[in-house]
Design a protein around this motif. Structure first.
Motif, mmCIF file in Angstrom:
data_model
loop_
_atom_site.group_PDB
_atom_site.id
_atom_site.type_symbol
_atom_site.label_atom_id
_atom_site.label_comp_id
_atom_site.label_asym_id
_atom_site.label_seq_id
_atom_site.Cartn_x
_atom_site.Cartn_y
_atom_site.Cartn_z
ATOM 1 N N ASP A 261 -0.155 2.108 -18.160
ATOM 2 C CA ASP A 261 -0.121 3.021 -17.021
ATOM 3 C C ASP A 261 1.368 3.296 -16.781
ATOM 4 N N PRO A 262 1.887 4.409 -17.320
ATOM 5 C CA PRO A 262 3.338 4.636 -17.302
ATOM 6 C C PRO A 262 3.867 5.159 -15.967
ATOM 7 N N CYS A 263 2.974 5.529 -15.052
ATOM 8 C CA CYS A 263 3.382 5.979 -13.707
ATOM 9 C C CYS A 263 2.546 5.164 -12.722
ATOM 10 N N CYS A 264 2.747 3.857 -12.730
ATOM 11 C CA CYS A 264 1.743 2.953 -12.153
ATOM 12 C C CYS A 264 1.770 2.848 -10.635
ATOM 13 N N GLY A 265 2.820 3.397 -9.971
ATOM 14 C CA GLY A 265 2.881 3.273 -8.514
ATOM 15 C C GLY A 265 2.778 1.805 -8.107
ATOM 16 N N ILE A 266 1.977 1.531 -7.075
ATOM 17 C CA ILE A 266 1.859 0.140 -6.631
ATOM 18 C C ILE A 266 0.776 -0.621 -7.397
ATOM 19 N N GLY A 267 0.313 -0.038 -8.498
ATOM 20 C CA GLY A 267 -0.477 -0.818 -9.446
ATOM 21 C C GLY A 267 -1.969 -0.903 -9.199
ATOM 22 N N THR A 268 -2.549 0.103 -8.547
ATOM 23 C CA THR A 268 -3.994 0.053 -8.274
ATOM 24 C C THR A 268 -4.796 -0.013 -9.575
ATOM 25 N N VAL A 269 -4.400 0.789 -10.554
ATOM 26 C CA VAL A 269 -5.097 0.787 -11.847
ATOM 27 C C VAL A 269 -4.863 -0.545 -12.571
ATOM 28 N N GLU B 245 0.850 -1.189 0.000
ATOM 29 C CA GLU B 245 0.000 0.000 0.000
ATOM 30 C C GLU B 245 0.882 1.234 0.000
ATOM 31 N N TYR B 246 0.380 2.351 -0.540
ATOM 32 C CA TYR B 246 1.002 3.611 -0.154
ATOM 33 C C TYR B 246 0.033 4.772 -0.228
ATOM 34 N N SER B 247 0.438 5.828 0.494
ATOM 35 C CA SER B 247 -0.560 6.855 0.800
ATOM 36 C C SER B 247 -1.120 7.537 -0.446
ATOM 37 N N THR B 248 -0.344 7.594 -1.524
ATOM 38 C CA THR B 248 -0.842 8.320 -2.693
ATOM 39 C C THR B 248 -1.621 7.409 -3.649
ATOM 40 N N ALA B 249 -1.788 6.143 -3.266
ATOM 41 C CA ALA B 249 -2.511 5.226 -4.160
ATOM 42 C C ALA B 249 -3.974 5.666 -4.302
ATOM 43 N N LEU B 250 -4.522 5.366 -5.451
ATOM 44 C CA LEU B 250 -5.933 5.669 -5.704
ATOM 45 C C LEU B 250 -6.797 4.669 -4.953
ATOM 46 N N SER B 251 -8.071 5.017 -4.765
ATOM 47 C CA SER B 251 -8.992 4.012 -4.219
ATOM 48 C C SER B 251 -9.299 3.032 -5.347
ATOM 49 N N ALA C 195 4.407 0.657 -15.813
ATOM 50 C CA ALA C 195 5.799 1.079 -15.658
ATOM 51 C C ALA C 195 5.849 2.173 -14.594
ATOM 52 N N ASP C 196 6.993 2.279 -13.960
ATOM 53 C CA ASP C 196 7.212 3.371 -12.999
ATOM 54 C C ASP C 196 8.714 3.550 -12.907
ATOM 55 N N ARG C 197 9.136 4.774 -12.644
ATOM 56 C CA ARG C 197 10.593 4.977 -12.587
ATOM 57 C C ARG C 197 11.151 4.532 -11.231
ATOM 58 N N ASN C 198 10.271 4.347 -10.278
ATOM 59 C CA ASN C 198 10.695 3.947 -8.935
ATOM 60 C C ASN C 198 10.667 2.408 -8.800
ATOM 61 N N VAL D 192 -2.708 8.143 -16.681
ATOM 62 C CA VAL D 192 -1.580 8.765 -15.971
ATOM 63 C C VAL D 192 -2.068 9.424 -14.678
ATOM 64 N N ASP D 193 -1.716 8.797 -13.577
ATOM 65 C CA ASP D 193 -2.022 9.371 -12.265
ATOM 66 C C ASP D 193 -0.796 10.186 -11.865
ATOM 67 N N MET D 194 -0.936 11.511 -11.967
ATOM 68 C CA MET D 194 0.232 12.387 -11.834
ATOM 69 C C MET D 194 0.835 12.368 -10.431
ATOM 70 N N GLN E 69 10.821 1.944 -15.564
ATOM 71 C CA GLN E 69 11.101 2.791 -16.716
ATOM 72 C C GLN E 69 10.552 4.193 -16.495
ATOM 73 N N ASP E 70 11.357 5.175 -16.869
ATOM 74 C CA ASP E 70 10.879 6.552 -16.843
ATOM 75 C C ASP E 70 10.014 6.767 -18.081
ATOM 76 N N ILE E 71 8.961 7.534 -17.938
ATOM 77 C CA ILE E 71 8.060 7.734 -19.086
ATOM 78 C C ILE E 71 8.824 8.299 -20.287
ATOM 79 N N ALA E 72 9.880 9.074 -20.012
ATOM 80 C CA ALA E 72 10.663 9.664 -21.103
ATOM 81 C C ALA E 72 11.341 8.587 -21.945
HETATM 82 C C1 SAM Z 1 0.514 9.316 -7.716
HETATM 83 S S1 SAM Z 1 1.657 8.036 -7.947
HETATM 84 C C2 SAM Z 1 0.730 6.775 -8.785
HETATM 85 C C3 SAM Z 1 -0.097 5.978 -7.863
HETATM 86 C C4 SAM Z 1 -0.802 4.833 -8.545
HETATM 87 N N1 SAM Z 1 -1.858 5.261 -9.453
HETATM 88 C C5 SAM Z 1 -1.392 3.894 -7.517
HETATM 89 O O1 SAM Z 1 -2.577 4.015 -7.192
HETATM 90 O O2 SAM Z 1 -0.665 3.081 -6.971
HETATM 91 C C6 SAM Z 1 2.693 8.647 -9.203
HETATM 92 C C7 SAM Z 1 3.823 7.706 -9.601
HETATM 93 O O3 SAM Z 1 4.513 8.299 -10.696
HETATM 94 C C8 SAM Z 1 5.857 7.837 -10.643
HETATM 95 N N2 SAM Z 1 6.651 8.735 -11.495
HETATM 96 C C9 SAM Z 1 6.993 10.025 -11.265
HETATM 97 N N3 SAM Z 1 7.692 10.517 -12.317
HETATM 98 C C10 SAM Z 1 7.764 9.516 -13.229
HETATM 99 C C11 SAM Z 1 8.356 9.410 -14.507
HETATM 100 N N4 SAM Z 1 9.006 10.437 -15.051
HETATM 101 N N5 SAM Z 1 8.249 8.239 -15.192
HETATM 102 C C12 SAM Z 1 7.611 7.189 -14.636
HETATM 103 N N6 SAM Z 1 7.049 7.219 -13.408
HETATM 104 C C13 SAM Z 1 7.117 8.374 -12.718
HETATM 105 C C14 SAM Z 1 6.192 7.897 -9.172
HETATM 106 O O4 SAM Z 1 7.282 7.033 -8.885
HETATM 107 C C15 SAM Z 1 4.874 7.454 -8.537
HETATM 108 O O5 SAM Z 1 4.910 6.070 -8.242
#
Ligand code: SAM
Length: 320
Positions: free
Chosen positions: A188-196, A160-166, A210-213, A250-252, A236-239
């Protein structure tokens, strides 16, 4: 009396939603059905009721009529092939007072209709569930399928993490992004812990993550595996994304909790435009200017609140 049986090609979708979810639910309705409502949608489009977190059930319309009597006359045509059945009056939220049907009357309607179906009624575990619904001055009868709250199970995941979506918001967003997901490529190129990702995969929607973290990616993989779904998630970074997709969600990352600068946010939006034809952006900050500057057209949008006492709300912006 004309035979008003319709070969099942029309459905009534029964909705239920909290006030704070109305804007999100309506955007999902517009995308799925091209119309919006607070309680019932009639459509020729067949959608699994469990796909939407707001759909309570789906009536596949067999008969309709101006009165219960007209329904009663038609249900005797049903052939059940030794299957047991039950008839339920489907309660609709927020009917105007003059259209409300009291509890006792609902039971009377169920009995009246049930008596005229040839077969064995079974209250606990019927083979076939029939529903009866009043809608816009008419009665509709058909087989009824309850929605399963799949996303509820997904709310408890190992990572889990605090910024995850419901999970409800994530599920609705998948439907908003991909109303017809068959054969469509999604990322989902910024997928975080993958809720979507979890919601999409649970609906059979193919999606890459994908996520850069690396820690987020590890968490997403763990969450997906926990529910026995299969999907690819890479660090992977979205770039650096090279592929092209029909749709990106994209969940910013936002300034409030993570340290995304305005430049970083703009970079993400620009690359999202590069890698996908249609992008659904989730943001807690106003990003319209950036979105337009990146060359997108905003085709629809809504505000999704976290709850009535939410500290912040998320905008869901459909861009093409
Ligand atoms: C708001 S969180 C996403 C949360 C996700 N929707 C969930 O519910 O678990 C935004 C994510 O974007 C990732 N991120 C930030 N900049 C990025 C980039 N340039 N390329 C890929 N991922 C990036 C962060 O590591 C973070 O995990």
């Amino acid at each position: 009396m004309e035979n008003r049986s319709i070969e099942i090609n029309e459905y009534l979708y029964v909705y239920t939603m909290g006030l704070e979810e109305r804007s999100l639910c309506r955007l999902e309705q517009r995308m799925l059905f091209g119309q919006e409502t607070d309680n019932l949608i009639k459509s020729t489009r067949m959608v699994e009721p469990s796909r939407s977190p707001f759909i309570k059930g789906r009536l596949s319309i067999l008969y309709y009529g101006d009165s219960i009597e007209e329904i009663v006359k038609q249900v005797s045509q049903i052939e059940l092939d030794n299957k047991t059945f039950k008839v339920v009056y489907i309660k609709i939220n927020d009917l105007p007072k003059n259209q409300k049907i009291e509890f006792e009357d609902q039971r009377v309607i169920e009995k009246e209709v049930g008596w005229n179906i040839i077969g064995e009624a079974e209250m606990r575990n019927p083979d076939v569930l029939f529903g009866i619904i009043p809608f816009q001055g008419r009665w509709y009868f058909g087989s009824y399928l309850d929605s399963e709250s799949v996303w509820l199970h997904h709310a408890k995941k190992p990572q889990e993490y605090s910024t995850a979506l419901s999970t409800r918001l994530a599920r609705a967003v998948v439907n908003i992004a991909a109303p017809d997901p068959a054969g469509v490529s999604i990322i989902d190129p910024c997928c975080g812990i993958g809720t979507v990702l979890v919601e999409a995969l649970s609906m059979g929607v193919a999606i890459n993550g994908a996520d850069r973290n690396p820690l987020a990616v590890k968490g997403a993989r763990e969450n997906i595996a926990h529910f026995n779904y299969h999907g690819e998630v890479v660090v992977q970074d979205i770039a650096e994304q090279e592929g092209h997709y029909d749709i990106a969600i994209v969940d910013m990352p936002y300034n409030l909790y993570s340290s995304a600068t305005v430049e970083e946010q703009y970079t993400i939006i620009k690359h999202a435009r590069r890698i996908a034809d249609r992008v659904v952006i989730l943001t807690i900050e106003d990003m319209d200017e950036m979105i337009l500057k990146a060359g997108f057209t905003i085709v629809d949008r809504c505000v999704a609140n976290k709850g009535l006492n939410a500290l912040f709300s998320r905008q869901v912006i459909v861009c093409e």
